[in-house]
Design a protein around this motif. Structure first.
Motif, PDB file in Angstrom:
ATOM      1  N   THR A  48     -47.899  -0.600  47.954  1.00 57.68           N
ATOM      2  CA  THR A  48     -46.580   0.018  47.860  1.00 57.68           C
ATOM      3  C   THR A  48     -45.653  -0.421  48.980  1.00 57.68           C
ATOM      4  O   THR A  48     -44.442  -0.195  48.900  1.00 57.68           O
ATOM      5  CB  THR A  48     -46.696   1.555  47.914  1.00 57.68           C
ATOM      6  N   MET A  49     -46.176  -1.061  50.038  1.00 58.94           N
ATOM      7  CA  MET A  49     -45.308  -1.568  51.109  1.00 58.94           C
ATOM      8  C   MET A  49     -44.363  -2.654  50.612  1.00 58.94           C
ATOM      9  O   MET A  49     -43.360  -2.958  51.249  1.00 58.94           O
ATOM     10  CB  MET A  49     -46.155  -2.122  52.256  1.00 58.94           C
TER      11      MET A  49
ATOM     12  N   THR B 151     -39.337  -7.870  40.173  1.00 55.56           N
ATOM     13  CA  THR B 151     -39.824  -7.715  38.796  1.00 55.56           C
ATOM     14  C   THR B 151     -41.247  -7.179  38.755  1.00 55.56           C
ATOM     15  O   THR B 151     -41.537  -6.202  38.061  1.00 55.56           O
ATOM     16  CB  THR B 151     -39.753  -9.071  38.067  1.00 55.56           C
ATOM     17  N   MET B 152     -42.147  -7.816  39.501  1.00 53.02           N
ATOM     18  CA  MET B 152     -43.557  -7.411  39.480  1.00 53.02           C
ATOM     19  C   MET B 152     -43.805  -6.329  40.531  1.00 53.02           C
ATOM     20  O   MET B 152     -44.617  -6.475  41.445  1.00 53.02           O
ATOM     21  CB  MET B 152     -44.455  -8.629  39.721  1.00 53.02           C
ATOM     22  N   SER B 153     -43.139  -5.225  40.385  1.00 50.54           N
ATOM     23  CA  SER B 153     -43.305  -4.099  41.304  1.00 50.54           C
ATOM     24  C   SER B 153     -44.643  -3.413  41.059  1.00 50.54           C
ATOM     25  O   SER B 153     -45.249  -3.563  39.984  1.00 50.54           O
ATOM     26  CB  SER B 153     -42.171  -3.101  41.101  1.00 50.54           C
ATOM     27  N   PRO B 154     -45.136  -2.632  42.023  1.00 50.25           N
ATOM     28  CA  PRO B 154     -46.410  -1.921  41.814  1.00 50.25           C
ATOM     29  C   PRO B 154     -46.398  -1.031  40.578  1.00 50.25           C
ATOM     30  O   PRO B 154     -47.394  -0.952  39.857  1.00 50.25           O
ATOM     31  CB  PRO B 154     -46.553  -1.097  43.095  1.00 50.25           C
ATOM     32  N   CYS B 155     -45.265  -0.362  40.345  1.00 47.90           N
ATOM     33  CA  CYS B 155     -45.177   0.520  39.175  1.00 47.90           C
ATOM     34  C   CYS B 155     -45.339  -0.272  37.872  1.00 47.90           C
ATOM     35  O   CYS B 155     -46.055   0.157  36.959  1.00 47.90           O
ATOM     36  CB  CYS B 155     -43.839   1.258  39.177  1.00 47.90           C
ATOM     37  N   LEU B 156     -44.662  -1.428  37.782  1.00 41.05           N
ATOM     38  CA  LEU B 156     -44.758  -2.238  36.569  1.00 41.05           C
ATOM     39  C   LEU B 156     -46.182  -2.752  36.376  1.00 41.05           C
ATOM     40  O   LEU B 156     -46.699  -2.757  35.246  1.00 41.05           O
ATOM     41  CB  LEU B 156     -43.781  -3.410  36.639  1.00 41.05           C
TER      42      LEU B 156
ATOM     43  N   ALA C 256     -50.847 -14.245  32.756  1.00 46.35           N
ATOM     44  CA  ALA C 256     -50.014 -15.425  32.482  1.00 46.35           C
ATOM     45  C   ALA C 256     -48.548 -15.112  32.764  1.00 46.35           C
ATOM     46  O   ALA C 256     -47.819 -15.940  33.321  1.00 46.35           O
ATOM     47  CB  ALA C 256     -50.197 -15.863  31.032  1.00 46.35           C
ATOM     48  N   TYR C 257     -48.105 -13.925  32.386  1.00 42.43           N
ATOM     49  CA  TYR C 257     -46.724 -13.515  32.667  1.00 42.43           C
ATOM     50  C   TYR C 257     -46.480 -13.410  34.175  1.00 42.43           C
ATOM     51  O   TYR C 257     -45.404 -13.780  34.669  1.00 42.43           O
ATOM     52  CB  TYR C 257     -46.435 -12.173  31.998  1.00 42.43           C
ATOM     53  N   ASP C 258     -47.479 -12.919  34.919  1.00 43.22           N
ATOM     54  CA  ASP C 258     -47.358 -12.831  36.379  1.00 43.22           C
ATOM     55  C   ASP C 258     -47.168 -14.216  36.993  1.00 43.22           C
ATOM     56  O   ASP C 258     -46.324 -14.421  37.878  1.00 43.22           O
ATOM     57  CB  ASP C 258     -48.608 -12.162  36.939  1.00 43.22           C
TER      58      ASP C 258
END
Length: 688
Positions: A329-330, A138-143, A122-124
């Protein structure tokens, strides 16, 4: 009774799972049905995982969370159904002690994980629709990996806590579980030893985890709906909201079936019927999730079509670890980020060339001065109804003041009422008196003067006092439930536990909690800016309605409102539910029907007050959710902000013999005022 030791309390080697039915003719049908359900669940969710891993277009946060959800669904089904199928096939109901607790741990872990994943998804969607230009940052792979990992760790920790506390319990020989798998609540019920700590942990954990995640989902979708409605393009609205349709269906299925099973278990005494109903939340959602996401998502359908046509599925599955990581990661490269920003602008921006949604949020209003006043909405614009409305509200206020003052005077003047229960009742009456005085006099003044205005400082003061006394009433109702629990379940320890010092501290903590919560929200409102003469669609300054007309960003305010509402409301309500569940258990163990009636009558008035307070609150919340009329919501809100405060004195005076006697003495005493001045409370003297 709680210290009673069972006759046979040896180490249990196995439990007995009673299953769904004892009819031998239905066993082949149930076996076939659940085997098909399990195979469909396994195949559907595996296809989702393979489709996401093999298609580079699906290497995005949304589908990464979807594949994690599918993996969780496979794990839940694999934890429950195979053992059930084996028991049906072998015509055995047994499950080993270690097997039962292993199943319990994994079911809890993956159920909590699914709960958290739905909130993360839902946050995504909130970030993708409300802040498209900042989405890739904000929605990076690490996060994304950290969110899934954190959800898993919290789920494992919570499941381990429940499992370890259950290990402390002792069971009689071959306890029977009226279910088709080892469910936590059913296992605790069979314990021969005291399960108080386990029950407390279950209620607290479920309220916190379920309340926080469901609150986050509701918060996300409120902002999503607001953003979608703010778009001028119909195509943009449809495209933005269609990305949420599947997730919204899954959330409704997950929480809807769970709530239905909870209600079903509350209204029926048959454990077998409850077990049949629990299939709806432990088996069905895991099977339907893959269909919901594949049938409602064009990209997923294309990926599945490609996957089914690929000759080497094994190659795609083995290469997932390399290709998935590379493609995912790209997204950190600046070139790709710029392409994704442009894509977001095309999808969610205005087709006519107006600013995108994110820039419209950051847009400063033309007039952003510090306001001198707000405008409160009238309950009706009909001038002919204003005198009637004024008379009705004035009568309600006078009845509230008189009734609660009589309660306070009766408790203070009658030495027989100097007990913890009536001490809490007098504080509740004082709170009701203050709450009504915070809202009704200003409303009456506005009707009389035919004005809708309220000063900026007066509005914030009203917000503060209404919040403070609402939270205090919430805490006091919980404290009164605990008082009844100790009085009925531990009568010999009542005077020791509910000492004057402890009662005074409970009231002080309730007041302090209300003041701190109100002060925090009021200070956060002070940082907001408003346009000239903002209109509040309510008859008093309610926090949520004051935040809405703000022209600056209210994200932090909204988060605080949801978090504190869930924490304070959930903890108080769970405490009340826990207290009354223990009270009912104690009453059922009493041999005398007269003692049962006498014990329960002491709880009747409090139970009515609780139902009135929370029932009207939930009713207003549902009413505001299903209607778009601000006036109807304002009229409905009177049910929780005015009516309970007026009704509480009648509930406690008409249903309580001691209170009726004390009120009768107050009314018939000629010099009650002088007696009230000379009164020195024995209850408070005992604390010195």
């Amino acid at each position: 009774m709680e210290n009673w030791e069972p006759i046979n309390q040896t180490a249990v080697s196995e439990f007995l799972l009673l299953g769904l039915t004892d009819d031998p003719e239905l066993q082949p049908l149930i076996f076939s049905l659940f085997l098909v359900i399990y195979l469909v669940t396994l195949l559907g969710n595996l296809l989702i995982i393979l489709a996401v891993s093999s298609d580079s277009h699906l290497h995005t946060p949304m589908y990464f969370f979807l594949s994690s959800l599918s993996f969780t669904d496979i794990c839940i089904s694999t934890t429950i159904i195979p053992k059930m199928l084996m028991n049906i096939r072998t015509q055995s109901q047994s499950i080993s002690y270690t097997g039962c607790f292993t199943q319990l741990t994994f079911v809890l872990t993956f159920a909590y994980l699914e709960n958290f994943l739905l909130a993360v998804m839902a946050y995504d969607r909130y970030m993708a629709i409300c802040h498209p230009l900042r989405y890739t940052v904000t929605m990076s792979p690490c996060l994304c990996v950290l969110l899934v990992l954190l959800s898993l760790l919290v789920s494992i920790g919570d499941a381990q806590i429940h499992s370890l506390t259950v290990l402390w319990l002792s069971f009689c020989t071959q306890p029977e579980i009226p279910h088709f798998f080892c469910e936590l609540a059913q296992v605790i019920k069979l314990a021969c030893s005291d399960a108080l700590i386990d029950n407390i942990l279950v209620y607290v954990s479920f309220c916190i985890v379920g309340g926080v995640t469901l609150g986050g989902i509701i918060f996300s979708y409120i902002h999503i709906v607001s953003s979608v409605l703010g778009m001028s393009s119909r195509g943009g609205k449809y495209k933005a909201f269609s990305t949420c349709g599947s997730h919204l269906s899954v959330v409704s299925l997950f929480y809807g079936t769970a709530c239905a099973v909870y209600v079903r278990s509350a209204v029926t005494d048959s454990p077998r019927k409850t077990a049949v109903a629990s299939v709806m939340y432990s088996v069905v959602p895991q099977m339907l999730n893959s269909f919901i996401y594949s049938l409602r998502n064009r990209e997923m359908k294309e990926a599945l079509r490609k996957l089914i046509g690929v000759p080497s599925l094994l190659h795609c599955f083995i290469g997932f670890g390399l290709t998935g990581l590379k493609e995912f990661t790209m997204t950190n490269s600046p070139q790709l980020q710029q392409m994704q920003v442009s894509h977001a602008e095309r999808n969610l921006g205005d087709n006519t060339g107006s600013p995108s949604l994110d820039s419209s949020i950051a847009l400063e209003p033309t007039n952003q001065t510090i306001d001198s006043q707000f405008l409160l909405l009238k309950l009706t614009d009909d001038p002919g109804l204003q005198p009637l409305l004024f008379s009705m509200l004035l009568t309600m206020y006078l009845v509230t003041v008189l009734g609660n003052l009589l309660i306070i005077l009766a408790v203070s003047s009658d030495s027989h009422l100097h007990t913890p229960m009536y001490f809490f009742l007098s504080n509740l009456s004082f709170t009701d008196l203050c709450l009504s005085t915070s809202t009704l006099p200003k409303m009456l003044l506005n009707i009389q003067s035919q004005s809708q205005s309220i000063a900026y400082t007066a509005c914030l003061s009203q917000v503060f006092f209404v919040l403070a006394f609402l939270v205090m009433e919430n805490c006091l109702l919980s404290a009164m439930a605990y008082d009844r629990y100790v009085a009925i379940c531990h009568p010999l320890m009542y005077s020791v536990i509910m000492s004057p010092q402890f009662c005074f501290h409970l009231v002080l903590v309730s007041l302090s909690t209300g003041i701190v919560d109100a002060l925090l929200h009021t200070l956060m409102v002070l940082r907001l800016s408003f346009c000239t003469d903002p209109e509040i669609p309510h008859f008093f300054c309610e926090l949520a309605q004051v935040i809405k007309p703000a022209s600056s960003d209210t994200l932090i305010n909204d988060i605080l409102v949801y978090v504190f509402s869930v924490l304070l409301g959930g903890s108080s309500l769970s405490g009340i539910i826990f207290s009354y569940s223990r009270i009912i258990c104690s009453l059922l163990r009493m041999p005398s029907s007269g003692r049962k009636y006498k014990a329960f009558t002491t709880c009747g008035s409090h139970l009515l007050a609780v139902l009135l307070f929370y029932g009207t609150g939930f009713g207003v919340y549902i009413s505001s959710a299903v209607t778009d009329s601000s006036r109807k919501s304002a009229v409905a809100s009177m049910m929780y902000s005015v009516v309970p405060q007026m009704m509480n004195p009648f509930i406690y005076s008409l249903r309580n013999r001691d209170m009726k006697k004390a009120v009768r003495k107050i009314i018939t005493r000629q010099n009650f005022l002088s007696d009230h001045h000379q009164f020195k409370p024995r209850f408070l003297n005992e604390s010195k």
